[in-house]
Design a protein around this motif. Structure first.
Motif, PDB file in Angstrom:
ATOM      1  N   ALA A 176       0.833  -1.202   0.000  1.00  0.00           N
ATOM      2  CA  ALA A 176       0.000   0.000   0.000  1.00  0.00           C
ATOM      3  C   ALA A 176       0.865   1.249   0.000  1.00  0.00           C
ATOM      4  CB  ALA A 176      -0.925   0.001   1.216  1.00  0.00           C
ATOM      5  N   ALA A 177       1.957   1.228   0.741  1.00  0.00           N
ATOM      6  CA  ALA A 177       2.863   2.386   0.762  1.00  0.00           C
ATOM      7  C   ALA A 177       3.514   2.571  -0.599  1.00  0.00           C
ATOM      8  CB  ALA A 177       3.927   2.186   1.837  1.00  0.00           C
ATOM      9  N   ASP A 178       3.885   1.482  -1.250  1.00  0.00           N
ATOM     10  CA  ASP A 178       4.472   1.565  -2.583  1.00  0.00           C
ATOM     11  C   ASP A 178       3.473   2.177  -3.563  1.00  0.00           C
ATOM     12  OD1 ASP A 178       6.606   0.485  -4.656  1.00  0.00           O
ATOM     13  OD2 ASP A 178       4.646  -0.166  -5.399  1.00  0.00           O
ATOM     14  N   ALA A 179       2.225   1.743  -3.497  1.00  0.00           N
ATOM     15  CA  ALA A 179       1.196   2.286  -4.385  1.00  0.00           C
ATOM     16  C   ALA A 179       0.993   3.778  -4.133  1.00  0.00           C
ATOM     17  CB  ALA A 179      -0.113   1.523  -4.195  1.00  0.00           C
ATOM     18  N   ALA A 180       0.997   4.190  -2.871  1.00  0.00           N
ATOM     19  CA  ALA A 180       0.823   5.610  -2.547  1.00  0.00           C
ATOM     20  C   ALA A 180       1.971   6.431  -3.101  1.00  0.00           C
ATOM     21  CB  ALA A 180       0.720   5.783  -1.037  1.00  0.00           C
ATOM     22  N   LEU A 181       3.187   5.915  -2.980  1.00  0.00           N
ATOM     23  CA  LEU A 181       4.350   6.629  -3.492  1.00  0.00           C
ATOM     24  C   LEU A 181       4.243   6.810  -5.001  1.00  0.00           C
ATOM     25  CD1 LEU A 181       7.198   7.812  -3.385  1.00  0.00           C
ATOM     26  CD2 LEU A 181       8.089   5.468  -3.366  1.00  0.00           C
ATOM     27  N   ARG A 182       3.942   5.748  -5.704  1.00  0.00           N
ATOM     28  CA  ARG A 182       3.862   5.832  -7.164  1.00  0.00           C
ATOM     29  C   ARG A 182       2.701   6.727  -7.602  1.00  0.00           C
ATOM     30  NH1 ARG A 182       7.306   1.949  -9.368  1.00  0.00           N
ATOM     31  NH2 ARG A 182       8.070   0.436  -7.828  1.00  0.00           N
ATOM     32  N   ARG A 183       1.608   6.695  -6.860  1.00  0.00           N
ATOM     33  CA  ARG A 183       0.444   7.514  -7.209  1.00  0.00           C
ATOM     34  C   ARG A 183       0.721   9.007  -7.021  1.00  0.00           C
ATOM     35  NH1 ARG A 183      -2.810   5.005  -4.145  1.00  0.00           N
ATOM     36  NH2 ARG A 183      -2.690   6.401  -2.352  1.00  0.00           N
ATOM     37  N   GLU A 184       1.541   9.366  -6.032  1.00  0.00           N
ATOM     38  CA  GLU A 184       1.741  10.776  -5.691  1.00  0.00           C
ATOM     39  C   GLU A 184       3.069  11.336  -6.199  1.00  0.00           C
ATOM     40  OE1 GLU A 184      -0.448  12.615  -4.562  1.00  0.00           O
ATOM     41  OE2 GLU A 184      -1.920  11.318  -3.584  1.00  0.00           O
ATOM     42  N   ILE A 185       3.754  10.618  -7.071  1.00  0.00           N
ATOM     43  CA  ILE A 185       5.106  11.041  -7.440  1.00  0.00           C
ATOM     44  C   ILE A 185       5.120  12.418  -8.094  1.00  0.00           C
ATOM     45  CG2 ILE A 185       5.091   9.890  -9.693  1.00  0.00           C
ATOM     46  CD1 ILE A 185       8.050  10.064  -7.236  1.00  0.00           C
ATOM     47  N   VAL A 244      14.149  12.962   1.497  1.00  0.00           N
ATOM     48  CA  VAL A 244      15.153  12.028   0.970  1.00  0.00           C
ATOM     49  C   VAL A 244      15.360  10.865   1.940  1.00  0.00           C
ATOM     50  CG1 VAL A 244      17.641  11.790   0.577  1.00  0.00           C
ATOM     51  CG2 VAL A 244      16.355  13.580  -0.581  1.00  0.00           C
ATOM     52  N   VAL A 245      15.509  11.173   3.221  1.00  0.00           N
ATOM     53  CA  VAL A 245      15.749  10.107   4.195  1.00  0.00           C
ATOM     54  C   VAL A 245      14.527   9.190   4.292  1.00  0.00           C
ATOM     55  CG1 VAL A 245      16.238   9.606   6.608  1.00  0.00           C
ATOM     56  CG2 VAL A 245      17.402  11.504   5.473  1.00  0.00           C
ATOM     57  N   ALA A 246      13.326   9.773   4.261  1.00  0.00           N
ATOM     58  CA  ALA A 246      12.117   8.956   4.345  1.00  0.00           C
ATOM     59  C   ALA A 246      11.972   8.030   3.141  1.00  0.00           C
ATOM     60  CB  ALA A 246      10.889   9.861   4.446  1.00  0.00           C
ATOM     61  N   LEU A 247      12.508   8.455   2.000  1.00  0.00           N
ATOM     62  CA  LEU A 247      12.379   7.662   0.779  1.00  0.00           C
ATOM     63  C   LEU A 247      13.574   6.752   0.541  1.00  0.00           C
ATOM     64  CD1 LEU A 247      10.845  10.398  -1.560  1.00  0.00           C
ATOM     65  CD2 LEU A 247       9.663   8.472  -0.484  1.00  0.00           C
ATOM     66  N   TYR A 248      14.379   6.522   1.571  1.00  0.00           N
ATOM     67  CA  TYR A 248      15.571   5.689   1.403  1.00  0.00           C
ATOM     68  C   TYR A 248      15.211   4.294   0.886  1.00  0.00           C
ATOM     69  CZ  TYR A 248      19.693   2.946   2.288  1.00  0.00           C
ATOM     70  OH  TYR A 248      20.750   2.096   2.125  1.00  0.00           O
ATOM     71  N   GLU A 249      14.178   3.672   1.469  1.00  0.00           N
ATOM     72  CA  GLU A 249      13.806   2.324   1.026  1.00  0.00           C
ATOM     73  C   GLU A 249      13.402   2.323  -0.441  1.00  0.00           C
ATOM     74  OE1 GLU A 249      14.001  -0.507   2.704  1.00  0.00           O
ATOM     75  OE2 GLU A 249      14.771   0.471   4.498  1.00  0.00           O
ATOM     76  N   ALA A 250      12.755   3.401  -0.886  1.00  0.00           N
ATOM     77  CA  ALA A 250      12.378   3.495  -2.296  1.00  0.00           C
ATOM     78  C   ALA A 250      13.610   3.674  -3.175  1.00  0.00           C
ATOM     79  CB  ALA A 250      11.412   4.656  -2.496  1.00  0.00           C
ATOM     80  N   ILE A 251      14.572   4.456  -2.706  1.00  0.00           N
ATOM     81  CA  ILE A 251      15.818   4.649  -3.453  1.00  0.00           C
ATOM     82  C   ILE A 251      16.556   3.324  -3.600  1.00  0.00           C
ATOM     83  CG2 ILE A 251      18.124   5.696  -3.286  1.00  0.00           C
ATOM     84  CD1 ILE A 251      16.717   8.122  -1.961  1.00  0.00           C
ATOM     85  N   ALA A 252      16.523   2.521  -2.558  1.00  0.00           N
ATOM     86  CA  ALA A 252      17.300   1.280  -2.551  1.00  0.00           C
ATOM     87  C   ALA A 252      16.633   0.153  -3.315  1.00  0.00           C
ATOM     88  CB  ALA A 252      17.551   0.845  -1.099  1.00  0.00           C
ATOM     89  N   TYR A 253      15.310   0.077  -3.311  1.00  0.00           N
ATOM     90  CA  TYR A 253      14.661  -1.137  -3.794  1.00  0.00           C
ATOM     91  C   TYR A 253      13.636  -0.933  -4.900  1.00  0.00           C
ATOM     92  CZ  TYR A 253      16.922  -3.405   0.092  1.00  0.00           C
ATOM     93  OH  TYR A 253      17.882  -3.894   0.947  1.00  0.00           O
ATOM     94  N   ARG A 254      13.507   0.305  -5.415  1.00  0.00           N
ATOM     95  CA  ARG A 254      12.490   0.531  -6.432  1.00  0.00           C
ATOM     96  C   ARG A 254      13.081   1.193  -7.667  1.00  0.00           C
ATOM     97  NH1 ARG A 254      10.458  -0.526  -1.881  1.00  0.00           N
ATOM     98  NH2 ARG A 254       8.353  -1.424  -1.767  1.00  0.00           N
TER      99      ARG A 254
END
Length: 948
Positions: free
Chosen positions: A615-624, A647-657
């Protein structure tokens, strides 16, 4: 209006290619090639200099960046030869002017668009086959380290998927299903969890007389979907299965009063007029609603003319008490004494017919009462009303009129209704020859920027009496004021701004405030965001009611696809932004948007780190798109706290998406001198180092983490740096250092993260499998999010593969893939796929492995992750060597040995030097794809191995 000499074609659906007058032209240097690609991908739009410079030097713009860009553009003009004038310099940037058939991406879109509006399936097949053939291999694979190009490449992959799906579907409908079975099978194999691909393969098989195979595909899809995601397919799959099982191939008196007479013909509204005619045969009251200038009155007058219906014009009426007199005038009824409305109702009586009531919004209550009385007293009368919001009667059917269709990017601009309206009005303003391709591109951009609003388009075309087309295009940023009509008649139509102002002034103060603040969201806002914004503004009453009023007033569009989302036309956003500035609210509104982004990314961070990661991944992609706007605002405002938090909050997205853009944000912020004194500097440097690692620059990654650790080596934020330092050491084969840094990182960041898995990999690669298992078991026990559970499963697969237990390794890899796909962790999908393919090859399932390599190679190439791409290519080389293709295998290994971003590999045997020069990266990818293609052909060793 004129043309330019020389023909040019740029091809981006594969390796970048430039042809001038039909001959290929070499474009040397990665920066120059990237500049050409960015200009081509803009599809005729001006690319600002700052955007080009930021893209070409994403790691930090040198002082000479602008001059270097100018040099590259100058050299590109030289390469264009007789077509050099196509590359134009504008005040704020550069524009490369290409016709639809001069850019393969635009050509593909145009062919797909033409196919979609062609009713005959057989007639669409040549279009779709031509579109599909435009892809020539990995798209811009050597340029994906440039963030905007990487984003565009992902979009092009989605376009290719759309073209493939359309081609298969239309071929089945045309009775040519047998011809596309292979294509459908390849699309399904490329993404086994995508239901439309499975359904299309089933339909193609059924149409080819192979219903048993079609049903087997359906059963296998159900099983894989359940095993890997725990989900059930949609009802569509069951419908196709039932159709196939049932044997369906391809499953599936006095003169009437004068009416207002339009001065011009109606263009592009045939479908809407037909739909309204059908509705009026069934409904008593149909209200056409939409924003100002969308053409409600013009459509209503068209229907009135065809049905000989009287038209009540309310635009000039300001007093609700005079509404009966307006009705009497429309009926050509003179009432000298008595009740005017009663006389009108008596005249209409029970005769059948249609009455048009135009422009109700400013007299809503009075118009509602009038229409309600008409419906009650005249049982056979149908009323067609126009208004910017519904009347609110129980019998009302609301028909929302959308703007005119816009030209598809790269499509046939002249075929779009919005362009046709512009051209007709332009001929009246300035008669002359038909526009050429360059002029059509300008017109297409003009109507896009005017949202397809007919009024705006007509006003813009009328300005050609005193402006050139280029002058008009250059001044569209002032469209709200520029587009003025005659200084006579209804003042609301004098300018586009006045038209929007009319609707705006009908709002309450609270509704106006929310409208102004929502204008800062470029991709609209969901219900929760809009309600929170209303609360932050201290609006009275229910925020949902305010939103509903803005939708009713046609100032917001409500999209109910998925979660409810509210969007504005760009014209309305521009007006809202202007009013925001005029009210002195712009700084506070921008601060609210940035605060929203910080809050959202904080919630996304928690979600990505927990069980509800999908759900968090979907929210990120929806609001980019909105996050991008907030990021740029934070940087422009110098809000270092907000930028660092994001930037720090999006670290997991930077690393794995695969959201490459986010990596650019991290590196941009790390290069800001002001970061040095910031309390989150260590975490930001760690995030930037992760971004550098993913684009293969381990030197930059190590430099950034060393800088972070030099600031505070023991803080909790040092975890980010320790983790990246560990993966850099792992890539270099420094296993002891990897274990050391990973364990320190685990102590700082928590065992639920990936540190223990990295330590386990280093131990396994170093030969200590028992310690590797123990470390990974600790990490597995602590893992919470699907991506961390996927990571632990991947590590287990690596360990068991090294131990020789291929069955256990395969099971772990498949678990990792299932979890990663469900969470949107595309990087983990890639690395787990590499491990799985290696195990399949070792197990003798060569053909199955070969089919997967193309998908994995393309995935890493799209995101520019050459560190892992080199590992993938080395594994492929080993497989090719067992199949006898030593030449390709040796070339791949030689290129990897010379690549600075290729991970160290222990015990690699010497590779014979190639006969000629070592191929570059683009060539290596081409050779690898061709080798796989040869290997999977029937009769090859790869096919024979797979059939054993």
């Amino acid at each position: 209006m004129g043309g330019v000499d020389g023909t040019v074609r740029v091809e981006v659906l594969g390796p970048l290619r430039l042809l001038v007058d039909g001959a290929p032209v070499e474009v040397p240097g990665p920066k120059r090639r990237a500049a050409l690609a960015l200009l081509a991908l803009a599809e005729g739009r001006t690319v600002p200099v700052d955007r080009l410079v930021d893209a070409l030097w994403s790691g930090g713009v040198p002082d000479s960046g602008r001059q270097a860009l100018h040099t590259h553009v100058s050299r590109l003009r030289t390469l264009l030869g007789p077509a050099a004038e196509r590359l134009r310099t504008r005040q704020d940037g550069y524009r490369l002017e290409l016709a639809t058939d001069e850019l393969d991406l635009a050509e593909a879109r145009a062919l797909l668009a033409r196919a979609r509006v062609t009713a005959d399936p057989a007639a669409t097949l040549p279009l779709l086959r031509r579109a599909h053939a435009l892809w020539r291999g990995p798209v811009l694979a050597d340029l994906t380290e440039v963030p905007p190009i990487a984003v565009a490449v992902a979009d092009q992959e989605r376009l290719r998927q759309e073209v493939t799906d359309a081609l298969v579907a239309r071929a089945v409908e045309a009775g040519d299903g047998a011809d596309v079975v292979g294509l459908a099978a390849a699309a399904h194999a490329a993404d086994p969890l995508r239901e439309p691909a499975a359904v299309l393969l089933m339909r193609a098989l059924a149409a080819s007389g192979r219903p048993a195979e079609a049903l087997r595909v359906g059963r296998e899809f159900r099983r894989v979907l359940a095993d890997e995601t725990g989900l059930d397919p949609s009802p569509a799959l069951g419908e196709v299965e039932r159709a196939v099982a049932g044997g369906a191939a391809g499953a599936v008196g006095p003169d009437p009063p004068a009416r207002p007479a339009p001065a011009t013909r109606l263009i592009g509204r045939e479908e809407q007029v037909g739909a309204l005619h059908r509705l009026l045969a069934q409904e008593r009251l149909v209200t056409v609603v939409g924003p100002g200038g969308v053409g409600k009155t013009r459509v209503a007058l068209e229907i009135a003319g065809r049905d000989e219906a009287p038209v009540v014009l309310l635009a000039p009426v300001t007093d609700p008490g005079t509404l009966p007199h307006a009705l009497a005038a429309a009926l050509d009824l003179e009432v000298s004494r008595g009740d005017v409305l009663a006389a009108c109702l008596a005249l209409l009586g029970d005769r059948p017919g249609v009455l048009v009531v135009d422009n109700c919004e400013h007299l809503l209550a009075g118009a509602r009462d009038l229409v309600e009385g008409l419906l009650a007293a005249c049982p056979r009368l149908a009323v067609l009303a126009t208004s910017r919001e519904p009347l609110g009667l129980a019998a009302e059917y609301t028909y929302r009129l959308a703007p005119l269709p816009l030209p598809e990017p790269g499509g046939d601009a002249a075929a779009a209704a919005s362009v046709a309206v512009f051209l007709e009005r332009a001929r009246r303003a300035r008669p002359g020859p038909a526009p050429g391709p360059d002029e059509l591109r300008l017109v297409a951009d003009i109507v896009r920027r005017l949202d397809g609003l007919p009024l705006a388009i007509e006003l813009a075309a009328g300005r050609l009496s005193g402006l050139s087309l280029a002058d008009l295009h250059a001044r569209l940023d002032r469209a709200l004021d520029l587009l003025g009509g005659p200084r006579t008649g209804d003042a609301r139509h004098r300018t586009l701004r006045a038209t929007v102002e009319w609707s705006y002034q009908l709002l309450t103060e609270d509704e106006q405030r929310l409208f102004r603040h929502l204008a800062l969201f470029p991709d609209g806002a969901d219900l929760a965001t809009a309600e929170q914004l209303a609360a932050d503004l201290g609006l009275g009453g229910d925020p949902g009611g305010v939103l509903a009023r803005l939708v009713d007033a046609s100032l917001l569009d409500a999209d109910f696809t998925g979660a409810t989302r509210y969007r504005m036309l760009e014209t309305l956003r521009a007006f809202g932004a202007d009013r925001l500035a005029a009210a002195g609210e712009e700084p506070a509104a921008e601060a609210l948007l940035v605060r929203w982004a910080v809050g959202l990314t904080g919630r996304i961070r928690v979600g990505l780190d927990g069980a509800d990661e999908a759900a968090a991944d979907a929210a990120l992609r929806r609001e980019i798109a909105n996050l991008r706007a907030a990021w740029r605002l934070a940087r422009r405002r110098g809000d270092l706290d907000a930028a660092a938090s994001m930037v720090v909050a999006l670290y997991e997205a930077i690393a794995y998406r695969d959201l490459v853009e986010l990596r650019g944000w991290a590196e941009e912020l790390a290069a800001d001198p002001a970061l040095a004194a910031h309390p989150r500097a260590v975490a930001v440097l760690g995030a930037a180092a992760e971004a550098a690692y993913h684009r293969g620059d381990t030197t930059a990654a190590e430099r950034l983490v060393r800088a972070g650790l030099a600031r505070d080596p023991a803080s909790a934020d040092a975890w980010y740096c320790r983790m990246v330092l560990a993966v850099v050491a792992l890539a270099r084969g420094e296993f002891a250092l990897t274990v050391e840094q990973s364990l320190v990182g685990a102590a700082l960041g928590g065992e639920h993260r990936e540190c223990l898995g990295i330590a386990a990999l280093a131990a396994a690669y170093g030969g200590d499998l028992d310690r590797a298992r123990a470390l990974d078991e600790r990490g597995t026990a602590a893992a919470v999010s699907p991506s961390m559970r996927s990571w632990a499963a991947y590590v287990a697969g690596e360990i068991e593969g090294l131990a020789g237990d291929l069955t256990a390794a395969e099971a772990h890899y498949r678990t990792a893939l299932r979890l990663a796909r469900g969470a949107g962790a595309t990087f983990l999908v890639g690395v787990a796929s590499v491990g799985l393919l290696a195990v399949l090859a070792r197990a003798g399932r060569v053909h199955e492995a070969l089919r997967g390599y193309t998908r994995v190679v393309d995935g890493f190439a799209r995101t520019g992750n050459w560190t892992h791409l080199w590992t993938t290519l080395r594994n492929l080389a080993d497989l090719l060597r067992t199949l006898g293709d030593d030449r390709t295998a040796n070339l791949i290994d030689a290129a990897a040995d010379r690549a600075p971003d290729a991970p160290a590999v222990a015990g690699v045997r010497p590779v014979p030097p190639p006969d000629g020069p070592v191929p570059d990266r683009t060539e290596i990818l081409r050779l690898a794809r061709e080798a796989v293609g040869r290997a999977v052909q029937p009769g090859t060793s790869g096919e024979r191995s797979a059939s054993r």
